[in-house]
Design an enzyme around this catalytic site. Structure first.
Site, PDB file in Angstrom:
ATOM      1  N   GLU A   1      -7.474   3.984  -7.501  1.00 47.02           N
ATOM      2  CA  GLU A   1      -8.167   2.985  -8.532  1.00 47.02           C
ATOM      3  C   GLU A   1      -6.655   2.792  -9.601  1.00 47.02           C
ATOM      4  OE1 GLU A   1     -10.817   2.779 -11.956  1.00 47.02           O
ATOM      5  OE2 GLU A   1     -11.919   2.236  -9.796  1.00 47.02           O
TER       6      GLU A   1
ATOM      7  N   ASP B   1     -10.952  -0.876  -2.350  1.00 49.17           N
ATOM      8  CA  ASP B   1     -10.871  -1.355  -3.631  1.00 49.17           C
ATOM      9  C   ASP B   1      -9.492  -0.877  -3.718  1.00 49.17           C
ATOM     10  OD1 ASP B   1     -11.499   1.509  -4.879  1.00 49.17           O
ATOM     11  OD2 ASP B   1     -12.178   0.404  -6.516  1.00 49.17           O
TER      12      ASP B   1
END
Length: 368
Positions: free
Chosen positions: A55, A116
């Site tokens: 991330e 993500d």
């Protein structure tokens, strides 16, 4: 006459330097100094293992691209590939967690992926290829996107194609777990240019965002059961907090002409109303009941800047960010602030197609 020409030249050079300086992004420069190693690793100091997550790497790639900072972009990309993806992002999803295993041992701590991060890396590569006219980025981004479809997208009965939060551990025979903040709607729109399953995924992602926020508060995590739908009964784990705050951030940054934006602004408005009333965003909200607890960190205020439609409410959060700017020990608040404040200062925008519209070569607002 010669002195006059030299004076004009000096004035021109000074003006050019000032324009360039005005376009610098001091908050990004400080983030690099505080959180990014010389070889391109984003370090979260809040964990004793000095961890790096996919991330963090993905967000840093975005900020480097938005800042037209290609040197840092390449350093971050190289480190990510070499240490999280076994040297090849075109054949290997990056591991989500890396850090100190023992006093003299640094390695992948969890090989599972985080979709993500994978989404942001693929998008950043594709946009870097377009904006910097570099085919290598484009090719790697396309290959990574194919890996995401193959390993992190699943067809759910009653829903259709959905993005799992990671490759392993989120799908059972009749039960799936999702994170509404993992696929920003503008990125979902961007990927529709690549055909199936993205055109369908964009619509199912909208359902995820709309249908799991019955009181207007998006959950950090939510389960979907075959023949039972979304599991939204009150329970301890059904909370809107540190993950979900990104939903308001992504929605706020959507292009105003995106047909999904108005629906999402309306559904998620209670957070804006609550923040305007209390002056500070809540830290946690019970998704089923709307009960709130605590005060969100300054990054929450920054994340809401693009979403808030009321100028006074926006000004209040803008001032809170200016007065309490994250330091070098608040990685997550800092990245939320780079997104929210960066957008608020017009350093970047997203087009209706989900492309990046960077503020390169123009005078930029001063940064905190």
């Amino acid at each position: 006459m010669k002195g006059f020409r030299y004076g004009l030249l000096a004035l021109f050079m000074l003006t050019a330097w000032n324009l360039q300086a005005a376009c610098n992004w001091p908050a990004w420069d400080r983030f690099k100094q505080a959180y990014i190693s010389e070889d391109g690793r984003v370090i979260d100091p809040s964990d004793a293992r000095s961890i790096t997550t996919s991330e963090g790497q993905s967000y840093a790639l975005f900020f480097a691209l938005a800042a037209n900072d290609r040197k840092t972009f390449d350093q971050i990309l190289r480190w990510t590939q070499d240490n999280l993806a076994k040297g090849a992002l075109n054949t290997q999803l990056p591991a989500w967690l890396w850090g100190k295993k023992a006093p003299d041992s640094w390695q992948v701590l969890d090989p599972n992926s985080a979709s993500d991060a994978d989404i942001w890396i693929a998008w950043s590569l594709l946009e870097a290829g377009r904006l910097w006219k570099e085919q290598t980025y484009t090719d790697t981004g396309r290959a990574l996107l194919k890996l995401i479809v193959r390993e992190e997208v699943v067809k759910v009965p009653g829903l259709g194609y959905m993005l799992l939060p990671g490759k392993v551990g989120f799908a059972e025979q009749n039960l799936w777990r999702f994170n509404p903040s993992y696929l920003p709607p503008q990125l979902a729109q961007y990927f529709t240019r690549f055909g199936a399953p993205w055109s369908t995924l964009r619509e199912t992602n909208l359902r995820l965002l709309l249908e799991t926020a019955p009181k207007g508060f998006s959950p950090d995590w939510v389960r979907y059961q075959k023949n039972g739908g979304w599991q939204l009964k009150p329970e301890k784990t059904l909370v809107s907090s540190y993950d979900a705050i990104r939903v308001w951030l992504w929605v706020g940054m959507m292009h105003d002409s995106d047909p999904q934006k108005a629906r999402l602004l309306a559904r998620l408005k209670p957070m804006a109303t609550l923040t305007a009333k209390k002056g500070i965003p809540p830290e946690k909200v019970d998704v089923a009941t709307g009960k709130l607890t605590g005060q969100g960190p300054v990054g929450f205020s920054a994340a809401l800047l693009p979403f808030l439609q009321n100028r006074d409410a926006q000004a209040a959060q803008r001032q809170r960010v200016a007065d309490n700017f994250p330091g070098d020990d608040a990685y997550y608040s800092y990245v939320l602030t780079l997104f929210g404040q960066g957008w608020d200062q017009h350093r970047f925008r997203f087009t209706v197609k989900g492309e990046l519209l960077p503020d390169w070569g123009q005078e930029c607002a001063s940064s905190q």
